[in-house]
Design an enzyme around this catalytic site. Structure first.
Site, PDB file in Angstrom:
ATOM      1  N   CYS A 116      -3.527 -20.941   6.086  1.00  0.00           N
ATOM      2  CA  CYS A 116      -2.828 -19.693   6.361  1.00  0.00           C
ATOM      3  C   CYS A 116      -2.721 -19.497   7.875  1.00  0.00           C
ATOM      4  O   CYS A 116      -3.438 -20.110   8.642  1.00  0.00           O
ATOM      5  CB  CYS A 116      -3.512 -18.479   5.766  1.00  0.00           C
ATOM      6  SG  CYS A 116      -4.023 -18.659   4.070  1.00  0.00           S
ATOM      7  N   ARG A 157       0.981 -24.092   8.333  1.00  0.00           N
ATOM      8  CA  ARG A 157      -0.384 -23.846   7.878  1.00  0.00           C
ATOM      9  C   ARG A 157      -0.440 -23.233   6.476  1.00  0.00           C
ATOM     10  O   ARG A 157      -1.498 -23.165   5.863  1.00  0.00           O
ATOM     11  CB  ARG A 157      -1.079 -22.884   8.834  1.00  0.00           C
ATOM     12  CG  ARG A 157      -1.502 -23.563  10.090  1.00  0.00           C
ATOM     13  CD  ARG A 157      -2.297 -22.624  10.927  1.00  0.00           C
ATOM     14  NE  ARG A 157      -3.143 -23.385  11.808  1.00  0.00           N
ATOM     15  CZ  ARG A 157      -4.446 -23.518  11.658  1.00  0.00           C
ATOM     16  NH1 ARG A 157      -5.060 -22.933  10.652  1.00  0.00           N
ATOM     17  NH2 ARG A 157      -5.151 -24.215  12.500  1.00  0.00           N
ATOM     18  N   TRP A 165      -1.348 -19.443   2.283  1.00  0.00           N
ATOM     19  CA  TRP A 165      -1.518 -20.585   1.371  1.00  0.00           C
ATOM     20  C   TRP A 165      -2.525 -20.100   0.342  1.00  0.00           C
ATOM     21  O   TRP A 165      -3.707 -19.905   0.653  1.00  0.00           O
ATOM     22  CB  TRP A 165      -2.048 -21.777   2.152  1.00  0.00           C
ATOM     23  CG  TRP A 165      -2.142 -23.056   1.400  1.00  0.00           C
ATOM     24  CD1 TRP A 165      -1.164 -23.990   1.237  1.00  0.00           C
ATOM     25  CD2 TRP A 165      -3.295 -23.580   0.741  1.00  0.00           C
ATOM     26  NE1 TRP A 165      -1.646 -25.058   0.516  1.00  0.00           N
ATOM     27  CE2 TRP A 165      -2.946 -24.832   0.198  1.00  0.00           C
ATOM     28  CE3 TRP A 165      -4.607 -23.108   0.548  1.00  0.00           C
ATOM     29  CZ2 TRP A 165      -3.844 -25.623  -0.512  1.00  0.00           C
ATOM     30  CZ3 TRP A 165      -5.499 -23.898  -0.165  1.00  0.00           C
ATOM     31  CH2 TRP A 165      -5.104 -25.136  -0.687  1.00  0.00           C
ATOM     32  N   ASN A 206      -7.838 -15.271   6.896  1.00  0.00           N
ATOM     33  CA  ASN A 206      -7.876 -16.683   6.491  1.00  0.00           C
ATOM     34  C   ASN A 206      -9.304 -16.980   6.055  1.00  0.00           C
ATOM     35  O   ASN A 206     -10.243 -16.490   6.671  1.00  0.00           O
ATOM     36  CB  ASN A 206      -7.563 -17.616   7.667  1.00  0.00           C
ATOM     37  CG  ASN A 206      -6.126 -17.524   8.112  1.00  0.00           C
ATOM     38  OD1 ASN A 206      -5.306 -16.889   7.455  1.00  0.00           O
ATOM     39  ND2 ASN A 206      -5.825 -18.150   9.228  1.00  0.00           N
ATOM     40  N   GLY A 207      -9.453 -17.826   5.049  1.00  0.00           N
ATOM     41  CA  GLY A 207     -10.798 -18.172   4.601  1.00  0.00           C
ATOM     42  C   GLY A 207     -11.017 -17.699   3.181  1.00  0.00           C
ATOM     43  O   GLY A 207     -10.067 -17.308   2.486  1.00  0.00           O
ATOM     44  N   GLU A 214      -3.019 -45.249   3.499  1.00  0.00           N
ATOM     45  CA  GLU A 214      -2.240 -44.268   4.255  1.00  0.00           C
ATOM     46  C   GLU A 214      -0.777 -44.284   3.799  1.00  0.00           C
ATOM     47  O   GLU A 214      -0.137 -43.240   3.708  1.00  0.00           O
ATOM     48  CB  GLU A 214      -2.370 -44.547   5.766  1.00  0.00           C
ATOM     49  CG  GLU A 214      -1.488 -43.698   6.657  1.00  0.00           C
ATOM     50  CD  GLU A 214      -1.719 -42.201   6.562  1.00  0.00           C
ATOM     51  OE1 GLU A 214      -2.668 -41.747   5.888  1.00  0.00           O
ATOM     52  OE2 GLU A 214      -0.917 -41.458   7.156  1.00  0.00           O
ATOM     53  N   LYS A 234       1.089 -40.977   2.395  1.00  0.00           N
ATOM     54  CA  LYS A 234       2.333 -40.430   2.960  1.00  0.00           C
ATOM     55  C   LYS A 234       3.350 -40.226   1.845  1.00  0.00           C
ATOM     56  O   LYS A 234       3.993 -39.192   1.764  1.00  0.00           O
ATOM     57  CB  LYS A 234       2.944 -41.353   4.011  1.00  0.00           C
ATOM     58  CG  LYS A 234       2.331 -41.368   5.378  1.00  0.00           C
ATOM     59  CD  LYS A 234       2.570 -40.152   6.222  1.00  0.00           C
ATOM     60  CE  LYS A 234       1.537 -39.095   6.054  1.00  0.00           C
ATOM     61  NZ  LYS A 234       0.187 -39.276   6.325  1.00  0.00           N
ATOM     62  N   GLU A 251       2.314 -37.310  -0.524  1.00  0.00           N
ATOM     63  CA  GLU A 251       2.366 -36.007   0.143  1.00  0.00           C
ATOM     64  C   GLU A 251       3.782 -35.452   0.242  1.00  0.00           C
ATOM     65  O   GLU A 251       4.001 -34.276  -0.021  1.00  0.00           O
ATOM     66  CB  GLU A 251       1.839 -36.128   1.583  1.00  0.00           C
ATOM     67  CG  GLU A 251       0.351 -36.084   1.733  1.00  0.00           C
ATOM     68  CD  GLU A 251      -0.063 -36.204   3.208  1.00  0.00           C
ATOM     69  OE1 GLU A 251      -0.857 -35.371   3.637  1.00  0.00           O
ATOM     70  OE2 GLU A 251       0.403 -37.124   3.904  1.00  0.00           O
ATOM     71  N   HIS A 272      -8.595 -56.772 -11.320  1.00  0.00           N
ATOM     72  CA  HIS A 272      -9.751 -56.212 -12.018  1.00  0.00           C
ATOM     73  C   HIS A 272      -9.428 -54.879 -12.694  1.00  0.00           C
ATOM     74  O   HIS A 272     -10.337 -54.091 -12.968  1.00  0.00           O
ATOM     75  CB  HIS A 272     -10.918 -56.040 -11.044  1.00  0.00           C
ATOM     76  CG  HIS A 272     -11.380 -57.344 -10.449  1.00  0.00           C
ATOM     77  ND1 HIS A 272     -11.856 -58.370 -11.215  1.00  0.00           N
ATOM     78  CD2 HIS A 272     -11.398 -57.793  -9.167  1.00  0.00           C
ATOM     79  CE1 HIS A 272     -12.173 -59.393 -10.430  1.00  0.00           C
ATOM     80  NE2 HIS A 272     -11.895 -59.068  -9.178  1.00  0.00           N
ATOM     81  N   LYS A 323      -1.252 -27.712   6.681  1.00  0.00           N
ATOM     82  CA  LYS A 323      -1.547 -28.613   7.790  1.00  0.00           C
ATOM     83  C   LYS A 323      -3.040 -28.672   8.086  1.00  0.00           C
ATOM     84  O   LYS A 323      -3.593 -29.738   8.280  1.00  0.00           O
ATOM     85  CB  LYS A 323      -0.780 -28.145   9.026  1.00  0.00           C
ATOM     86  CG  LYS A 323      -0.948 -29.042  10.241  1.00  0.00           C
ATOM     87  CD  LYS A 323      -0.265 -30.362  10.034  1.00  0.00           C
ATOM     88  CE  LYS A 323      -0.446 -31.316  11.182  1.00  0.00           C
ATOM     89  NZ  LYS A 323      -0.257 -32.701  10.738  1.00  0.00           N
TER      90      LYS A 323
END
Ligand code: G6P
Length: 606
Positions: A2, A27, A72, A98-99, A481, A485, A488, A504, A601
Site C-alpha cells: 500500500c 505498491r 493492496w 499500511n501493515g 527467474e 517473470k 508474475e 525424476h 512492489k
C-alpha cells in the site's frame, strides 16, 4: 504494501496527494482514497486505481492539509468502504495505514461494545475509533496517537489527521516505512520516496517505534519513550524523471532497456585493474575479517532470492566459500542456527520487504554479521545491516524486478571477486572476472537488440497453458527467474526445474502443450543439457533454447543466442532474453504489465 502520502503547507493538498499516490501505485492498486481538512474533513475514496479516484475528486476540493492512500487488500476485499482513509464515527479523525493489526478483531469487539459503528471490514478502522477516543483526553494529537498505538499489536505505517487541529499531521512507523519530505514552508510524508522526489530531495526516514508531527513550518520526531529524537535529513539522488516511462510503453520495458547503464553504475569505481579485485567501501570489513568467514548465507524474497542463488554460485566458484541462498520468509520462521563465522547477506531492491527485514533483525539479535545488497539508499534493511553494497540502479517502478535483479547479480560478482582475491583466487582469474564484468554493459546492449526476434517467440509461445523452464547449476537460478517473470506478468503457469531433475518427475508434464525454455550455456554441462533437450523432444515437447549457439533443429524448435562472457558471469546475460520474453508474452496477452494482479512492489507485511 500500500502507499501513503501526507501533505501540510500553503498549497491545496488534493493535487499533491493524487500525484504522490500515482507515484506509489505500484505498491498497491485495488482501491485509493484521500481526505483533506477544511472546516471539517472531506473525503473521497473508490475501489480501483488512482486515476479512478482523481475522476471523483472535484476540481474545487479545497484544503491545505491531507492524507491519501492506495491499497493492496489484506483485511476485507477491495471495495469503496474498505478503501482508506478511515474515519471515526464523528468524522473528527482520519487514518491511513499500511501493515497489519493482529489484534484488530479483539479491539473491534471492545470498541463496538462501547458504541463505535464500523463501516468497513478493515483492521485499520479500529485505529480511527481508538484515536477518536484517546483524542478527547489528550493535550495533543501525537499524544492521542501514541496512546492508541500502545493497544495495537502488529505492524503499521500510519498518517493521522484531526479535524480540530487543521495544521498538523501525525505519522508513525512500526514495521512499515514512513519517510518525511522537507519542503519550503511545507512538509510531506510518504511510505516511499517515490512520492516525494517531485517536491523535495531532503528526506528523513523514521525508525520503528518513532512518531513525527508535521506542520507547514517543520517537523518533530519522537522515540518510543515519547522523547524528542534528533534526525539528520538525507539528500536522495533519485529524480522525478526516474519515475517517468521516458517514452516507453511500460516501466518494465524502460527498466529492461536501462540495464546497460544500470549495470555500469553498479560497477562504477569498484573494479581495481592493478590488483584485479573489487573495492566495496560499504562492506565495513578489513581483509582479515573478509578471510575469516567459513560460510555465506544469502536471504531475500522473490526475485531477490533467485538473484541470491546466482550470488551463492558466484561466491562458491570464485571465493571457494560454501554458500547458499534461502527465502528470507522461510529463514526467519525456522529458528536458524546463527554462526559467528558465517557471513549473512540480505538482498532487497526496496530495502523494505518485511520478511527480509525481520530476518535481518533476527540475525542481528543472535549476533550474526549481516551485509545488505540493497537498491534504496537509507531504507530500513540498509540501515539495519552492518555494511553492504548499494546497487545504484535507480528506482525500479514496475512490480516485476528486472534491472535490480541484474545489478544484484553484478554486486554478488563484485563481492565474490573481493572475497576470492583475499583468499585463493589467482590474479589471472581476478583479471578474467574484472574484464568480463566490464564487457557486460555492451553485451546487454547486444541482447536488447534481439528484441524483435524475442517478441516473435513470445507471440508464438504465449498461448501455452503452461511452460517449463530448465537449467543446470549456473542455469538453474536463471530458469527460476525466467519462470517467475513469466508467471508474475503474463499469468501463464510456469515451473522451473533443474534440468537434471526433469526425469525424476516433471517429465510426466512434458508434451506438445507444455513448451520448455531451456537455459543451455556453453559450459562444462553443455552435453548433459543437450541430452535433456533430446529427452524433451522425444516426448513431443517444444523447446526454446537460450544459450550461446543454435542447436540442431532435432533438439530445439527455436534458439536465442546471447554473447558469451566468462562462464561464471553468463547467468547475468542469460536472464535478459527471459525478461523480454515475459514482457512480450504479457503484452500479447493484454496484461497490465506494470501492475500485475494480486501483486505489489514492496511487500511490507508478513
Ligand atoms: C515482491 C515483488 C517481487 C520482489 C520481492 C522482493 O514480492 O512482487 O517482484 O522480488 O517483493 O522485493 P525486494 O524489494 O525485497 O527486492
Amino acid at each position: 504494501m500500500c502507499g501513503i502520502v501526507a501533505y501540510v503547507g500553503p498549497k491545496d493538498a488534493a493535487p499533491i496527494l493524487l500525484e504522490g499516490l500515482a507515484r506509489l501505485e505500484h505498491r498497491g492498486y485495488d482501491s485509493a482514497g484521500l481526505v483533506v481538512s477544511n472546516k471539517g474533513l472531506k473525503m473521497r475514496k473508490v475501489k480501483g486505481r488512482v486515476g479512478d479516484l482523481a475522476a471523483v475528486v472535484p476540481a474545487r476540493f479545497k484544503g491545505t492539509l491531507g492524507i491519501g492512500h492506495t491499497r493492496w487488500a489484506t483485511h476485507g476485499a477491495p471495495s469503496d468502504a474498505n478503501a482508506h482513509p478511515h474515519l471515526s464515527t464523528d468524522e473528527r479523525v482520519a487514518v491511513v495505514h499500511n501493515g497489519v493489526i493482529e489484534n484488530a478483531d479483539e479491539l473491534r469487539a471492545k470498541l463496538e461494545a462501547d458504541g463505535a459503528v464500523f463501516v468497513s471490514e478493515t483492521d485499520t478502522e479500529v485505529l480511527a475509533h481508538l484515536i477518536a477516543r484517546t483524542v478527547e483526553e489528550s493535550d495533543s494529537l501525537e499524544e492521542a496517537v501514541r496512546t492508541a498505538l500502545k493497544r495495537i499489536v502488529g505492524t503499521y505505517g500510519i498518517a493521522v489527521i484531526d479535524a480540530r487541529r487543521p495544521g498538523e499531521v501525525v505519522v508513525a512507523r512500526n514495521g512499515s516505512p514512513i519517510v518525511l519530505g522537507i519542503g519550503e514552508k511545507e512538509m510531506f510524508a510518504a511510505s516511499d520516496v517515490a512520492a516525494l522526489v517531485r517536491y523535495t530531495r531532503q528526506v528523513v526516514h523514521l525508525e520503528d517505534g518513532e512518531l513525527a508531527v508535521l506542520r507547514a513550518d517543520g517537523f518533530t520526531t519522537f522515540g518510543g519513550d515519547a522523547r524528542e529524537t534528533a534526525k539528520e535529513p538525507l539528500t536522495v539522488d533519485w529524480e522525478a524523471g526516474h519515475y517517468d516511462t521516458g517514452g516507453y510503453e511500460h516501466y518494465l520495458l524502460k527498466e529492461i532497456s536501462e540495464q546497460p547503464e544500470t549495470v555500469a553504475r553498479t560497477l562504477r569505481g569498484r573494479l581495481d585493474d592493478r590488483f584485479h579485485i573489487a573495492h566495496l567501501g560499504g562492506l565495513n570489513m578489513d581483509a582479515r575479517e573478509s578471510r575469516s568467514f567459513r560460510r555465506v548465507k544469502i536471504i531475500g524474497c522473490g526475485s531477490a532470492y533467485y538473484s541470491g542463488q546466482i550470488g551463492a554460485q558466484l561466491i562458491e566458484e570464485l571465493a571457494r566459500i560454501p554458500a547458499d541462498a534461502e527465502p528470507a520468509s522461510e529463514f526467519r520462521y525456522r529458528s536458524p542456527v546463527v554462526e559467528p563465522d558465517t557471513l549473512y547477506v540480505a538482498i532487497s531492491q526496496s530495502g523494505e520487504t518485511y520478511d527480509t527485514l525481520a530476518a535481518v533483525q533476527e540475525l542481528k539479535r543472535k549476533g550474526g554479521r549481516v551485509l545488505g545488497i540493497v537498491n534504496t539508499v537509507g531504507s530500513a534493511i540498509a540501515r539495519e545491516c552492518d555494511g553492504g553494497v548499494y546497487l545504484h540502479a535507480g528506482p525500479e517502478v514496475s512490480v516485476a524486478s528486472t534491472k535490480a535483479f541484474t545489478s544484484t547479480a553484478v554486486a554478488f560478482a563484485l563481492l565474490a571477486l573481493h572475497l576470492g582475491r583475499v583468499r585463493d583466487l589467482s590474479p589471472a582469474d581476478g583479471r578474467r572476472i574484472c574484464e568480463g564484468l566490464r564487457r557486460l554493459p555492451r553485451q546487454i546492449e547486444e541482447i536488447l537488440a534481439l528484441e524483435p526476434q524475442i517478441k516473435e517467440l513470445a507471440d508464438k509461445y504465449a498461448d501455452a497453458a503452461s511452460m517449463m523452464f530448465v537449467g543446470r547449476v549456473r542455469g538453474y537460478p536463471v530458469a527460476r527467474e525466467g519462470a517467475q517473470k513469466l508467471k508474475e506478468i503474463s499469468y501463464v503457469h510456469a515451473e522451473a526445474y533443474p534440468a537434471s531433475e526433469l526425469k525424476h518427475g516433471p517429465l510426466a508434464l512434458i508434451g506438445p502443450e507444455t513448451p520448455t525454455v531451456a537455459i543451455v550455456p556453453d559450459d562444462e554441462l553443455l552435453d548433459k543439457n543437450l541430452t535433456t533437450l533430446g529427452e524433451i523432444r522425444a516426448r513431443g515437447g517444444r523447446v526454446l533454447m537460450v544459450g550461446h549457439r543454435t542447436a540442431d533443429p532435432k533438439l530445439a524448435d527455436d534458439c536465442v543466442v546471447v554473447p558469451r562472457n566468462e562462464i561464471e558471469l553468463d547467468p547475468i546475460l542469460l536472464t535478459i532474453p527471459l525478461q523480454l520474453l515475459a514482457y512480450h508474452a504479457a503484452v500479447a496477452l493484454g496484461r497490465d504489465v506494470d501492475k500485475p494482479r494480486n501483486l505489489a512492489k514492496s511487500v511490507t507485511v508478513e
